[in-house]
Motif scaffolding. Structure first.
Motif, mmCIF file in Angstrom:
data_model
loop_
_atom_site.group_PDB
_atom_site.id
_atom_site.type_symbol
_atom_site.label_atom_id
_atom_site.label_comp_id
_atom_site.label_asym_id
_atom_site.label_seq_id
_atom_site.Cartn_x
_atom_site.Cartn_y
_atom_site.Cartn_z
ATOM 1 N N PHE A 94 0.887 -1.156 0.000
ATOM 2 C CA PHE A 94 0.000 0.000 0.000
ATOM 3 C C PHE A 94 0.928 1.210 0.000
ATOM 4 C CE2 PHE A 94 -4.340 -1.384 1.959
ATOM 5 C CZ PHE A 94 -4.415 -2.424 1.043
ATOM 6 N N VAL A 95 0.804 2.070 -1.017
ATOM 7 C CA VAL A 95 1.712 3.204 -1.146
ATOM 8 C C VAL A 95 0.921 4.507 -1.248
ATOM 9 C CG1 VAL A 95 3.544 1.845 -2.223
ATOM 10 C CG2 VAL A 95 1.812 2.924 -3.664
ATOM 11 N N LEU A 158 -0.945 8.468 -8.537
ATOM 12 C CA LEU A 158 -0.385 8.866 -7.239
ATOM 13 C C LEU A 158 0.461 10.125 -7.368
ATOM 14 C CD1 LEU A 158 0.711 5.384 -5.856
ATOM 15 C CD2 LEU A 158 -0.921 6.908 -4.750
ATOM 16 N N LEU A 159 1.311 10.158 -8.377
ATOM 17 C CA LEU A 159 2.191 11.312 -8.553
ATOM 18 C C LEU A 159 1.398 12.560 -8.915
ATOM 19 C CD1 LEU A 159 5.218 9.695 -10.433
ATOM 20 C CD2 LEU A 159 4.936 10.122 -7.988
ATOM 21 N N GLY A 160 0.238 12.369 -9.555
ATOM 22 C CA GLY A 160 -0.619 13.490 -9.885
ATOM 23 C C GLY A 160 -1.592 13.854 -8.777
ATOM 24 N N ALA A 173 6.961 -0.614 -7.666
ATOM 25 C CA ALA A 173 7.063 0.565 -6.800
ATOM 26 C C ALA A 173 8.497 0.970 -6.507
ATOM 27 C CB ALA A 173 6.337 0.286 -5.479
ATOM 28 N N LEU A 174 9.431 0.050 -6.639
ATOM 29 C CA LEU A 174 10.787 0.269 -6.141
ATOM 30 C C LEU A 174 11.450 1.541 -6.673
ATOM 31 C CD1 LEU A 174 12.736 -1.031 -4.187
ATOM 32 C CD2 LEU A 174 13.714 -2.338 -6.080
ATOM 33 N N PRO A 175 11.400 1.836 -7.981
ATOM 34 C CA PRO A 175 12.077 3.055 -8.451
ATOM 35 C C PRO A 175 11.556 4.325 -7.793
ATOM 36 C CG PRO A 175 11.554 1.608 -10.305
ATOM 37 C CD PRO A 175 10.844 1.055 -9.105
ATOM 38 N N SER A 179 13.278 7.081 -5.065
ATOM 39 C CA SER A 179 13.341 8.520 -5.341
ATOM 40 C C SER A 179 12.621 9.354 -4.283
ATOM 41 C CB SER A 179 12.724 8.817 -6.709
ATOM 42 O OG SER A 179 11.308 8.667 -6.669
ATOM 43 N N GLY A 180 11.790 8.680 -3.474
ATOM 44 C CA GLY A 180 11.021 9.384 -2.461
ATOM 45 C C GLY A 180 9.722 9.979 -2.969
ATOM 46 N N LYS A 181 9.402 9.731 -4.236
ATOM 47 C CA LYS A 181 8.166 10.293 -4.798
ATOM 48 C C LYS A 181 6.922 9.572 -4.282
ATOM 49 C CE LYS A 181 10.285 12.113 -8.991
ATOM 50 N NZ LYS A 181 10.331 12.061 -10.487
ATOM 51 N N ILE A 182 7.088 8.310 -3.907
ATOM 52 C CA ILE A 182 6.015 7.610 -3.206
ATOM 53 C C ILE A 182 6.596 6.958 -1.961
ATOM 54 C CG2 ILE A 182 4.690 7.167 -5.315
ATOM 55 C CD1 ILE A 182 5.600 4.270 -5.201
ATOM 56 N N ARG A 183 5.723 6.618 -1.042
ATOM 57 C CA ARG A 183 6.133 6.034 0.232
ATOM 58 C C ARG A 183 5.194 4.888 0.569
ATOM 59 N NH1 ARG A 183 4.129 8.088 4.540
ATOM 60 N NH2 ARG A 183 3.850 10.124 3.538
ATOM 61 N N ALA A 184 5.720 3.840 1.171
ATOM 62 C CA ALA A 184 4.916 2.661 1.488
ATOM 63 C C ALA A 184 4.404 2.712 2.920
ATOM 64 C CB ALA A 184 5.730 1.386 1.281
#
Length: 282
Positions: A94-95, A158-160, A173-175, A179-184
């Motif tokens: 879940f991110v 998510l990024l939007g 999800a790993l990339p 980068s810190g753009k998403i978090r789990a």
């Protein structure tokens, strides 16, 4: 290979085939044939309905075996397969966007209870629907589900900031995690994963969900024992190789190497768990 060239499972399968071909253990080279379509069911059909002589085998995600047959009619019997090896596993995450105010699964529960059906969760294939529904059942919350075709579309949403939470595999999800753009918020593995040791499991947050995607090597049913033995030994050795481990790690996948018996148990257990959510199909 029931998915197109360039997909994650295709890339790792080609790496595995290279290890086996370099060893010469099978006497002739493995040839990768991509049979995309039907969410993996087209290629799975080709494998399971082939002549059981060892010359047609498949590397198949578990969905066409454990999940899809519960929701639609398929042209094969998933219980008839001969299992050779379980090569890879990928837990579910879940991110949230990197700047989300949600930090833990309990934060998600609290937000959902504060405003029922207002928190949006992006889910894709059945492999994501089951843990998402389990989460709602166990925590007594209602989320607003938004369907996406795959992890790339979920990541874009998510990024939007178009959804609050996304459900996806670790490999995808790993990339963005790096980068810190998403978090789990949590990972559905039984134990913490070495690739992402800081992500807490669902179980450690008092939510009893253990759920993984499996990639397995299988053959048609009634495969003669000597052929099964040869294939099992060959694939087990290749899966245990450093070359394959490196290829898997680059893609955020976890090498399994489970035996045929263990593979069968994993898929049987997953099928039963999913039936509680999916209703057992027709």
């Amino acid at each position: 290979m029931p998915y197109p060239a360039g997909s994650g499972i295709d890339t790792t399968t080609r790496a595995l085939a290279d290890v086996i071909n370099d060893s010469g253990d099978l006497g002739q080279d493995l040839q990768i044939v991509n049979r995309d379509g039907g969410g993996g069911t087209v290629g799975t059909t080709d494998v399971l309905n082939a002549k059981p002589d060892g010359y047609t085998i498949g590397v198949v995600p578990d969905g066409p075996l454990t999940l899809v047959p519960q929701t639609e009619k398929v042209a094969y019997d998933p219980t008839s397969a001969t299992y050779i090896n379980e090569i890879l596993t990928s837990p579910i995450l879940f991110v949230v966007p990197g700047d989300s105010t949600l930090k833990t699964l309990q934060d998600l529960v609290d937000a959902a209870k504060a405003e029922p059906a207002s928190v949006t969760i992006a889910e894709g294939p059945l492999n994501y629907k089951v843990p998402a529904d389990q989460f709602e059942q166990q925590t007594d919350v209602e989320l607003k589900h938004v369907a996406f075709e795959g992890d790339q579309a979920t990541t874009t949403a998510l990024l939007g900031r178009n959804v609050d939470v996304g459900v996806m595999q670790l490999a995808s999800a790993l990339p963005q995690l790096k980068s810190g753009k998403i978090r789990a918020l949590g990972i559905t593995s039984a134990d913490p994963v070495d690739l992402v040791p800081d992500i807490p499991t669902f179980a450690s947050q008092r939510i009893d969900i253990v759920w993984q995607a499996f990639n397995v090597v299988l053959a048609p049913g009634k495969l003669p024992d000597p052929i099964k033995k040869k294939l099992t030994e060959t694939f087990a050795e290749a899966v245990a190789s450093d070359e394959f481990a490196e290829a898997a790690e680059k893609l955020g996948l976890i090498v399994s190497g489970a035996t045929p018996t263990e593979t069968h148990e994993h898929l049987t257990d997953k099928t039963k768990t999913a039936a509680d959510i999916l209703g057992g199909g027709e």
